[in-house]
Design an enzyme around this catalytic site. Sequence first.
Site, mmCIF file in Angstrom:
data_model
loop_
_atom_site.group_PDB
_atom_site.id
_atom_site.type_symbol
_atom_site.label_atom_id
_atom_site.label_comp_id
_atom_site.label_asym_id
_atom_site.label_seq_id
_atom_site.Cartn_x
_atom_site.Cartn_y
_atom_site.Cartn_z
ATOM 1 N N ASP A 122 0.110 -3.445 0.289
ATOM 2 C CA ASP A 122 1.797 -2.802 -0.446
ATOM 3 C C ASP A 122 1.606 -1.793 -1.800
ATOM 4 O OD1 ASP A 122 4.142 -2.173 -1.896
ATOM 5 O OD2 ASP A 122 3.833 -3.460 -3.764
ATOM 6 N N PHE A 123 2.190 -1.144 -2.432
ATOM 7 C CA PHE A 123 1.247 0.024 -3.187
ATOM 8 C C PHE A 123 1.289 0.219 -4.715
ATOM 9 C CE2 PHE A 123 0.185 4.549 -5.431
ATOM 10 C CZ PHE A 123 -0.787 4.617 -4.537
ATOM 11 N N ASP A 124 3.206 0.647 -5.097
ATOM 12 C CA ASP A 124 3.615 0.036 -5.993
ATOM 13 C C ASP A 124 3.372 -0.639 -6.380
ATOM 14 O OD1 ASP A 124 3.654 3.194 -6.567
ATOM 15 O OD2 ASP A 124 6.148 2.937 -5.427
ATOM 16 N N GLY A 164 7.366 1.186 0.478
ATOM 17 C CA GLY A 164 8.869 2.075 0.733
ATOM 18 C C GLY A 164 8.754 3.048 0.367
ATOM 19 N N LYS A 190 8.339 -4.574 6.569
ATOM 20 C CA LYS A 190 6.739 -4.099 6.780
ATOM 21 C C LYS A 190 6.018 -5.460 7.498
ATOM 22 C CE LYS A 190 6.194 -2.283 2.672
ATOM 23 N NZ LYS A 190 5.401 -2.102 1.118
ATOM 24 N N ASP A 221 7.840 -7.182 0.115
ATOM 25 C CA ASP A 221 6.438 -7.399 1.313
ATOM 26 C C ASP A 221 6.773 -8.142 1.535
ATOM 27 O OD1 ASP A 221 5.385 -5.411 -0.271
ATOM 28 O OD2 ASP A 221 5.418 -5.819 -1.859
#
Length: 215
Positions: free
Chosen positions: A7-9, A96, A141, A168
């Site tokens: 995941d990013f953020d 997202g 995801k 997630d």
Amino acid sequence: MRLIAFDFDGTLSDSEMTVLLGKRENVAAEMADITERAMNDEISYAQSLRKRASLLKGLEIEDAEEAYGEVTLRPGAADLIARLRDAGHHVAILTGGFERGVERALEKEGVEVDSIVANRLPVERDRLTGDVEGPLIEGTKDDALESLADELGVKLSHTVAVGDGANDLPMLEVAGLAVGFEPKDAVRPACDDVVSTMYELRDLLAERAIVKKSD
């Protein structure tokens, strides 16, 4: 080879892209509230994303680019990505959030990943339209992870997913190894391991012989 999906953020980055963008329109507090509700599974991610994008309608692309330029990776994240790729693994970011912010953060650290699956904020006449488009609005995801694994010929048991929020959960539930990065309460039960820094994650992956131990 393994497939490592981040995941990013909230995971690779402690920057919250929509909040950084929202500051330009004086709606950061509203953005943060909507994000928190989604991450705690109080409202759907798709609903939260559309709400946040609508608050950005009319934002000039120059201001948006400034906000994307403020997105940063967590300490140790760039080194871990490089180690994973040096070990021959496929590193993916499934978020997202927005592709442009991910790209700017990676560029800043001089590091690359193999795949980015992300959403976009469309632009018309040099301003954000207030809409959002991309594969991870309604898409989940787990589907993205399974699709990548299939393309690469990697078994799901050889995948690692790292995330923190409710959106997630699908990939954490199907991955061979599910790692929560300071996960929300609703996410923690789906995690095989929990970490709070990228250095802890590096050590965890070293213990499992996915990356080499630190010198």
